[in-house]
Write an enzyme that holds these catalytic residues in place. Sequence first.
Site, PDB file in Angstrom:
ATOM      1  N   HIS A 106       0.838  -1.206   0.000  1.00  0.00           N
ATOM      2  CA  HIS A 106       0.000   0.000   0.000  1.00  0.00           C
ATOM      3  C   HIS A 106       0.874   1.258   0.000  1.00  0.00           C
ATOM      4  CE1 HIS A 106      -3.645   2.332   1.568  1.00  0.00           C
ATOM      5  NE2 HIS A 106      -2.645   3.153   1.871  1.00  0.00           N
ATOM      6  N   GLU A 107       1.859   1.294   0.882  1.00  0.00           N
ATOM      7  CA  GLU A 107       2.692   2.497   0.995  1.00  0.00           C
ATOM      8  C   GLU A 107       3.527   2.708  -0.265  1.00  0.00           C
ATOM      9  OE1 GLU A 107       2.120   4.647   3.168  1.00  0.00           O
ATOM     10  OE2 GLU A 107       0.807   3.361   4.346  1.00  0.00           O
ATOM     11  N   HIS A 113       1.553   4.274  -2.992  1.00  0.00           N
ATOM     12  CA  HIS A 113       1.368   5.730  -2.923  1.00  0.00           C
ATOM     13  C   HIS A 113       2.467   6.436  -3.727  1.00  0.00           C
ATOM     14  CE1 HIS A 113      -2.091   6.361  -0.476  1.00  0.00           C
ATOM     15  NE2 HIS A 113      -1.626   5.716   0.574  1.00  0.00           N
ATOM     16  N   TYR A 149      -5.007  14.243  -2.975  1.00  0.00           N
ATOM     17  CA  TYR A 149      -5.342  13.532  -1.734  1.00  0.00           C
ATOM     18  C   TYR A 149      -6.454  14.234  -0.976  1.00  0.00           C
ATOM     19  CZ  TYR A 149      -3.942  10.043   1.747  1.00  0.00           C
ATOM     20  OH  TYR A 149      -3.884   8.957   2.596  1.00  0.00           O
ATOM     21  N   GLU A 177      -6.311   6.319  -2.186  1.00  0.00           N
ATOM     22  CA  GLU A 177      -6.291   5.314  -1.120  1.00  0.00           C
ATOM     23  C   GLU A 177      -6.681   3.935  -1.645  1.00  0.00           C
ATOM     24  OE1 GLU A 177      -5.443   4.704   1.996  1.00  0.00           O
ATOM     25  OE2 GLU A 177      -4.310   6.522   1.568  1.00  0.00           O
ATOM     26  N   ASP A 188      -9.799  13.631   7.842  1.00  0.00           N
ATOM     27  CA  ASP A 188      -9.160  12.630   6.986  1.00  0.00           C
ATOM     28  C   ASP A 188      -9.207  13.060   5.518  1.00  0.00           C
ATOM     29  OD1 ASP A 188      -7.940  10.196   6.292  1.00  0.00           O
ATOM     30  OD2 ASP A 188      -9.861   9.142   6.170  1.00  0.00           O
ATOM     31  N   HIS A 240      -9.827   7.630   3.706  1.00  0.00           N
ATOM     32  CA  HIS A 240      -9.715   6.233   4.148  1.00  0.00           C
ATOM     33  C   HIS A 240     -11.078   5.608   4.414  1.00  0.00           C
ATOM     34  CE1 HIS A 240      -5.656   7.803   5.070  1.00  0.00           C
ATOM     35  NE2 HIS A 240      -5.270   6.582   4.770  1.00  0.00           N
TER      36      HIS A 240
HETATM   37 ZN   LIG Z   1      -2.778   5.159   2.134  1.00  0.00          ZN
END
Ligand SMILES: [Zn+2]
Lengths: 125, 354
Positions: free
Chosen positions: B175-176, B179, B190, B199, B273, B278
């Site tokens: 996941h990271e 990004h 974002y 996301e 957020d 998310h």
């Molecule tokens: Zn993320």
Amino acid sequence: MTEHPGSGGPAAGPGVRVVVRRTGGFAGVARVWTLAEADLGPEEAGRLRALADEAASAQVLPGDRAPGRTADGFEIEVVLERGGARETVRAAEHDAPVPVRALLDLARASGTRGDPFDAGGARPG
Amino acid sequence: MTVSFRPGCSVVPPYVLEAIVRHGTAQQRDWALSTLALDTSFRMTRAQALLLATPTRSVGVLPARAAAAALAPRRTVYDASGGELPGRPARAEGAGPTGDGSVDRAYDGLGETYDFYATLFDRDSIDGRGMALLASVHVGDHWDNAQWDGEQMQFGDGDGEIFGDFTAALDVIGHELTHGVTQYEAQLVYQGQSGALNESVSDVFGVLVKQRALGQSAEEADWLVGAELLLPGVQGMALRSMAQPGTAYDDERLGGRDPQPAHMDDYVQTLSDNGGVHVNSGIPNRAFYLAATAIGGNAWEVAGRVWYAALTDPGLSSTARFPVFAQATVRAAAAYEGAAEAVRAAWQGVGVAV
Ligand SMILES: [Zn+2]
């Protein structure tokens, strides 16, 4: 942002009260802690008073923050209640002023979970 | 396979064979592929992927390093327990295990993710040009997070109460890193719907990295994100469920029930957020799950390629909202028989009209 007594929640007892609200992050979970001078020992209470003063003067101005390229970062919101006045400081964790980060650390270590200003979760975002 | 080989016995270097696979005649390709199959220093699946590659890549120019050498990662994992970032270099590319589980899981997870992008999409790292993969572990004090800061990945040890070590979940590492890929491709802003897509794309490729590593088909996979992060006693299976958004956990310490919507009817309007990136990612997450399970087989082979083509579509706006991204996936799915209908139905199933 400064709110004056009477516009917000019920009047608290004497002393500084700080609500630290952390949102975002990989989990996207909101966490809230409250630090009240009355609930802390003398040493932590002194630290809370000092950090609240520093955080208030280190206020991040709206629009002052670069959009950044951080994904999954935390956002921190600190509500400072001092001498009947209420101020709110918001910052991304990675570029938050030092006293704001310190308040988050203190809240995670010694704060009480929950937000006394938050009436049934009705407060937006 | 029982073919024996001697290391270094291959006369023709793999990168030349790769060029032949790409540009040679059919006969030359067959020869190159059979030679590659004997060379365990080069993955057969990668050569096959080159042959199967869809023509949706943004430009016809090879990534800078790919033309000169077989794709290989350049990883450095740092130990940030001293407090500073990135921290002390703990494991560089090619070095053996350190014995620090966080360092070694990050190293291996970056390797799996690199291999995923290189093998399936012929992508050389985050930027497509061999960018070094940098990750810091033991970040902060009981830090319960993982993030991409625009240049590197950061993983905390968790708070010890709800969250354990954030390197424990391979899908979180994928996941990271994703990004970073998004930062160099669609650059999805974002905030709001484009942020929720940013996301979701990270969740999609994160779980695909894990599914491929485990050899799980779409039907076999659990479609959970961050299952390994939650410590015993937490009421939940994971942080997110792509199959059933909103059902991953229900624990007061996490603010109650998993708030993810599974349908546009339940889209969450919030200031927190970055506009619930998310939270609302549950909608495109479920669309991917529906598409992948309708197509069947290994989710990374068709559905994953379709989503990657959309992510790298030069026509996709950085402020794309769900319907625009959905249209890009439907267009990309046209390259695979039957996939376009499955993808269209998946988006319709979550209330996104295409
Ligand atoms: Zn993320």
